[in-house]
Write an enzyme that holds these catalytic residues in place. Structure first.
Site, short mmCIF file in Angstrom:
data_model
loop_
_atom_site.label_atom_id
_atom_site.label_comp_id
_atom_site.label_asym_id
_atom_site.label_seq_id
_atom_site.Cartn_x
_atom_site.Cartn_y
_atom_site.Cartn_z
CB SER A 1 -0.89 0.00 1.23
OG SER A 1 -0.11 0.34 2.37
CE LYS A 2 -2.39 6.49 -2.43
NZ LYS A 2 -3.73 6.84 -2.00
NE ARG A 3 0.30 0.47 5.93
CZ ARG A 3 1.00 -0.65 6.11
NH1 ARG A 3 2.10 -0.63 6.81
NH2 ARG A 3 0.59 -1.79 5.60
CG HIS A 4 4.58 -1.14 1.93
ND1 HIS A 4 3.28 -1.56 1.89
CD2 HIS A 4 5.16 -1.78 2.98
CE1 HIS A 4 3.08 -2.45 2.86
NE2 HIS A 4 4.20 -2.59 3.54
N GLY A 5 5.48 3.29 0.25
CA GLY A 5 6.11 4.19 -0.73
C GLY A 5 5.31 4.19 -2.02
#
Ligand code: GLU
Length: 515
Positions: free
Chosen positions: A258-262
């Site tokens: 997800s966006k949390r991973h970049g």
């Protein structure tokens, strides 16, 4: 004879940016179609009118083209209604869905459900309280056809539900093998809501069947939808396609990517200066491997030649930025200068250090040399301007104060080297050639007796503002030629840098005190 070549589809919803998970689904469909000389279809699933946006559809087309995934049938080729299988936007197919729902009602394979939302909510609450699965009770199943038609004619609102039998639902999945779901897990799914809006599972099945899709290749987030779709195929008497559900992509911490991973959108990778062939190569390997090998670099043609659905793995794939960067460096290295220049220039133009177009031959030749020197040092093109900043700008005041530099400059030997260097450089004619610069450094070495890094670090700081960087042989011509070019902001020459540096050194407070 009918055409038996595979027909596959990529069926995105234009409700957001295309991200790596869906791009991999698109790629696998495309590779499978190209490998089998089949047809790759793009279908836009825009029945969620509130969340679907034209700008996301346009971006999707752009992203697919950028990746090199051209489609043989789809909404961008010809207007709605063209060909035997269009339109390719679900919002333009509503009458098709309604006609087919009527057919199922007539056959008795589907029935009208007059339950109100309040009744359904109450049923659900009871089921929760009794720790029972939350499935539809089937209350409207047994309403006689004549009564059902009469209530509908009288204007009572109804949804259309599929009648599910008692037997488990089985299907074959190329990635997962035989899959079975208990009938209760499916209950009697709604096909068309009381608002008249058909639901995802129903429209997807109607479209896949009418578009003669032979292989449904998609993410495994749809695996639990498949039994409902299989039941719909059976209700119509349509043959089942093959299914292939692709594993989830996880981040390095093994949670869903997800966006949390970049960065996860294709647009963001493109903006970073990841090459499309690197991204496709990377995504292809994310859950697939060529027969009998550990080979990792494949052109699109090679991928298409090697790709087999049977070699797609069922275990989750972990997104690894380092590997993507490794592939990107590989493809950057392979890119001819023309392409590199075209790809890299916008990143410099955005910072205002290069013009938006290279019309001047000397500037173009210089830019090629710059890229030759610095591209091997980056993972992605957006890192270039920062990597080359020593060429474009030189701030002597910052250079003398930067803590690591200051420590080096505080050495007595550094001060002797720099005084000697400044005096001798002033005698050199411009532009300074690498040969003359080398001879000058040798003279400074002989005059001061300082050598190695004690000699080179102060000189480098005086020219670039940093004690490390590319070889002087490469750096000096870039600076000197650059300083003669008509760039948006002039590059300071070696002489100008050294002079500014001496002034900044002399202006340091402790220098003033000791002078
Ligand atoms: N529109 C669905 C999605 O974007 C895909 C449906 C499918 O492939 O069956 O997830």
């Amino acid at each position: 004879m009918t055409d038996t070549r595979p027909r596959v589809r990529f069926a995105p919803s234009p409700t957001g940016l295309l991200h790596v998970g869906n791009a991999r689904t698109a790629l696998y469909n495309w590779l499978f179609a190209r490998h089998t000389q089949g047809t790759f279809i793009l279908r836009i699933e825009d029945t969620d009118v509130e969340r679907s946006e034209a700008r996301f559809e346009a971006q999707l087309f752009d992203d697919l083209r950028w990746l090199g995934l051209d489609w043989d049938e789809g909404p961008a080729r010809g207007s709605a209604g063209d060909g035997p299988f269009g339109p390719y936007r679900q919002s333009e197919r509503l009458d098709i869905y309604h006609r087919h729902a009527d057919e199922l009602l007539e056959k008795g394979a589907a029935y009208r459900c007059f339950c109100t939302q309040a009744q359904l909510d109450a049923e659900r609450e009871q089921a929760i309280a009794a720790h029972q699965p939350q499935v539809y009770s089937g209350r409207c199943r047994a309403i006689p056809a004549s009564e059902s038609a009469a209530r509908a004619a009288a204007g009572e609102a109804f949804a259309i539900r599929l009648r599910i039998g008692a037997e488990p639902i089985r299907f074959h999945d190329i990635v997962r093998g035989e899959v079975e779901f208990a009938a209760e897990a499916v209950s009697d799914p709604i096909l068309v809501r009381s608002s008249g809006m058909p639901v995802y599972n129903y429209v997807v099945t109607v479209d896949d069947a009418l578009m003669q899709i032979t292989h449904v290749i998609r993410g495994d987030d749809h695996l639990s939808n498949t039994p409902k779709q299989v039941a719909i195929y059976r209700a119509f008497g349509w043959p089942l396609p093959e299914f292939a559900h692709l594993s989830t992509i996880l981040g390095p911490d093994k949670t869903r990517l997800s966006k949390r991973h970049g960065a996860t959108s294709i647009a963001s990778f493109r903006e970073m200066g990841i090459l499309p062939e690197a991204l496709c190569n990377y995504l292809a390997l994310l859950g697939w491997g060529a027969e009998g090998g550990t080979r990792e670099t494949f052109s699109m043609d090679e991928l298409a030649a090697e790709f087999r659905l049977e070699r797609v793995t069922a275990s989750p794939a972990i997104f690894d930025n380092n590997k993507l960067h490794w592939l990107n460096r590989h493809y950057l290295k392979q890119s001819p200068p023309d392409r590199l220049a075209a790809l890299a220039l916008p990143f410099f133009a955005a910072r205002g250090c290069m013009p938006g177009e290279l019309t001047d031959a000397a500037t173009r030749a210089w830019f090629d040399k710059l890229l030759e020197l610095y591209v091997p040092a980056v993972d992605q093109l957006d890192q270039l301007p920062q990597k080359c900043s020593a060429i474009f700008t030189f701030d002597a005041d910052i250079a003398v104060r930067e803590p690591e530099n200051a420590a080096i400059l505080a050495n007595e030997s550094a001060q002797r080297v720099l005084a000697e260097f400044a005096a001798r450089l002033a005698q050199l004619p411009a532009p300074v050639t690498p040969e003359a610069f080398k001879a000058l450094i040798n003279d400074v070495k002989a005059a001061t007796g300082v050598k190695g890094k004690d000699l080179f670090h102060p000189v480098r700081i005086a020219i670039t503002g940093a004690h490390s960087g590319p070889e002087f042989d490469k750096l000096i011509p870039l600076i000197e030629t650059g300083s003669t070019l008509p760039l948006p902001s002039a590059i300071p020459s070696v002489h100008a840098r050294a002079a500014a540096f001496q002034r900044a050194l002399a202006a340091l407070p402790d220098r003033e005190a000791s002078a």
